[in-house]
Design a protein around this motif. Sequence first.
Motif, short mmCIF file in Angstrom:
data_model
loop_
_atom_site.label_atom_id
_atom_site.label_comp_id
_atom_site.label_asym_id
_atom_site.label_seq_id
_atom_site.Cartn_x
_atom_site.Cartn_y
_atom_site.Cartn_z
N ASP A 126 0.83 -1.20 0.00
CA ASP A 126 0.00 0.00 0.00
C ASP A 126 0.87 1.25 0.00
O ASP A 126 0.60 2.21 -0.75
CB ASP A 126 -0.93 -0.01 1.22
CG ASP A 126 -1.82 1.22 1.26
OD1 ASP A 126 -2.61 1.41 0.32
OD2 ASP A 126 -1.72 1.99 2.23
N MET A 127 1.93 1.28 0.82
CA MET A 127 2.83 2.44 0.85
C MET A 127 3.55 2.61 -0.48
O MET A 127 3.68 3.72 -1.00
CB MET A 127 3.84 2.28 2.00
CG MET A 127 3.23 2.50 3.37
SD MET A 127 4.48 2.51 4.70
CE MET A 127 4.66 0.75 4.97
N LYS A 130 1.15 3.99 -3.20
CA LYS A 130 0.95 5.44 -3.13
C LYS A 130 2.14 6.18 -3.75
O LYS A 130 1.96 7.19 -4.45
CB LYS A 130 0.75 5.86 -1.67
CG LYS A 130 -0.57 5.42 -1.07
CD LYS A 130 -0.81 6.04 0.29
CE LYS A 130 0.18 5.57 1.34
NZ LYS A 130 -0.12 6.13 2.68
N HIS A 133 2.03 5.74 -7.58
CA HIS A 133 0.95 6.56 -8.15
C HIS A 133 1.38 8.01 -8.23
O HIS A 133 1.14 8.70 -9.24
CB HIS A 133 -0.31 6.43 -7.30
CG HIS A 133 -1.45 7.26 -7.78
ND1 HIS A 133 -2.19 6.94 -8.90
CD2 HIS A 133 -1.98 8.43 -7.30
CE1 HIS A 133 -3.12 7.86 -9.09
NE2 HIS A 133 -3.01 8.77 -8.13
N GLU A 134 2.05 8.49 -7.20
CA GLU A 134 2.54 9.88 -7.17
C GLU A 134 3.61 10.11 -8.23
O GLU A 134 3.72 11.19 -8.81
CB GLU A 134 3.08 10.21 -5.78
CG GLU A 134 3.46 11.66 -5.58
CD GLU A 134 2.26 12.58 -5.59
OE1 GLU A 134 2.40 13.72 -6.09
OE2 GLU A 134 1.17 12.18 -5.12
N SER A 145 5.61 15.25 -1.90
CA SER A 145 4.80 14.06 -1.58
C SER A 145 5.66 12.79 -1.58
O SER A 145 5.54 11.96 -0.67
CB SER A 145 3.66 13.93 -2.59
OG SER A 145 2.85 12.81 -2.29
N TYR A 149 6.20 10.15 1.52
CA TYR A 149 5.92 8.71 1.43
C TYR A 149 7.16 7.88 1.74
O TYR A 149 7.07 6.82 2.38
CB TYR A 149 5.39 8.38 0.04
CG TYR A 149 3.98 8.84 -0.23
CD1 TYR A 149 3.00 8.77 0.76
CD2 TYR A 149 3.61 9.32 -1.49
CE1 TYR A 149 1.70 9.19 0.51
CE2 TYR A 149 2.31 9.74 -1.75
CZ TYR A 149 1.37 9.67 -0.74
OH TYR A 149 0.07 10.09 -0.99
#
Length: 284
Positions: A126-127, A130, A133-134, A145, A149
């Motif tokens: 999950d981390m 993210k 995706h960024e 961002s 993360y």
Amino acid sequence: MSRTVTFGNEEEGPFYIQHIHRSGSFERTQHLHEMYEIYYLYEGERMYFIRDRSYLILPGDLVLINRRDVHATSDSDKLGHARVVINFSDSFLENAIKDAPYLLDALTHKTPVLRLDLPTCRLVKDMLGKMLHEAEVPQLGQIFSLRQYLAELLLFTARYMRIHPITSPEHVSPLHRKISTIVRYINTHFGEQIRLEELAERFEISPAYLSRMFKEITGFSMVEYVSLVRVQEAQKLLTQTNMKVILIAEQVGFGSLVQFGRMFRQITKTTPLRYRQSRYSSST
């Protein structure tokens, strides 16, 4: 995720992330850099040589490699894999590391492989998801961002290691254990002349078989590995002492200053003096 996602410059940093799926054979050798490395395997199996031994990396394993640690990846018996790799420099998280130096704990731990259970794998994926995706589309605050993360992931690893006992995975075979013993010998005696025939006699193995198995298990030829270890030690001496370059070359085992300079440039893409100057500049 089956598509390839790449962000940043792998060699120059200060931050690089890539997710990729490979269906065939792939090897990565001659790897020694100034950036920290995080590697997560989604699918398949990989052999990973780090510092002084090889590891069989399985799905769900998180690999954390300190900067300047010699490492290489190669195929296992099963071809094809999906993974994400992150490289980052000290400068990328400079302020965060000053406030929370424990963020690097897992990267400097003696055991570089975290074998995660299924619920923890979901949390890590999950981390990473993210972050990937960024990284896909440039947008306002993208670097900020990604930095947040990454700090979140490193904080997770630091906390994980405080809660769970970290044990090193078993060697794949007795031969892998023997090669690891030979690697540790080289890591200790790199300043001396190291000859294949003498190593073979010391460790009771034929020179031809040692040469072949060393390459197969570590990902490096004997000559490549010895040179990497010597350059790695030279980097420490260049940044931590005021020794003259010619004395460093002698101390780490090179036969001449010319040979040292050529090998140092080949591995680090810069000269010893420029390396010393750049490290000094970055610390002032």
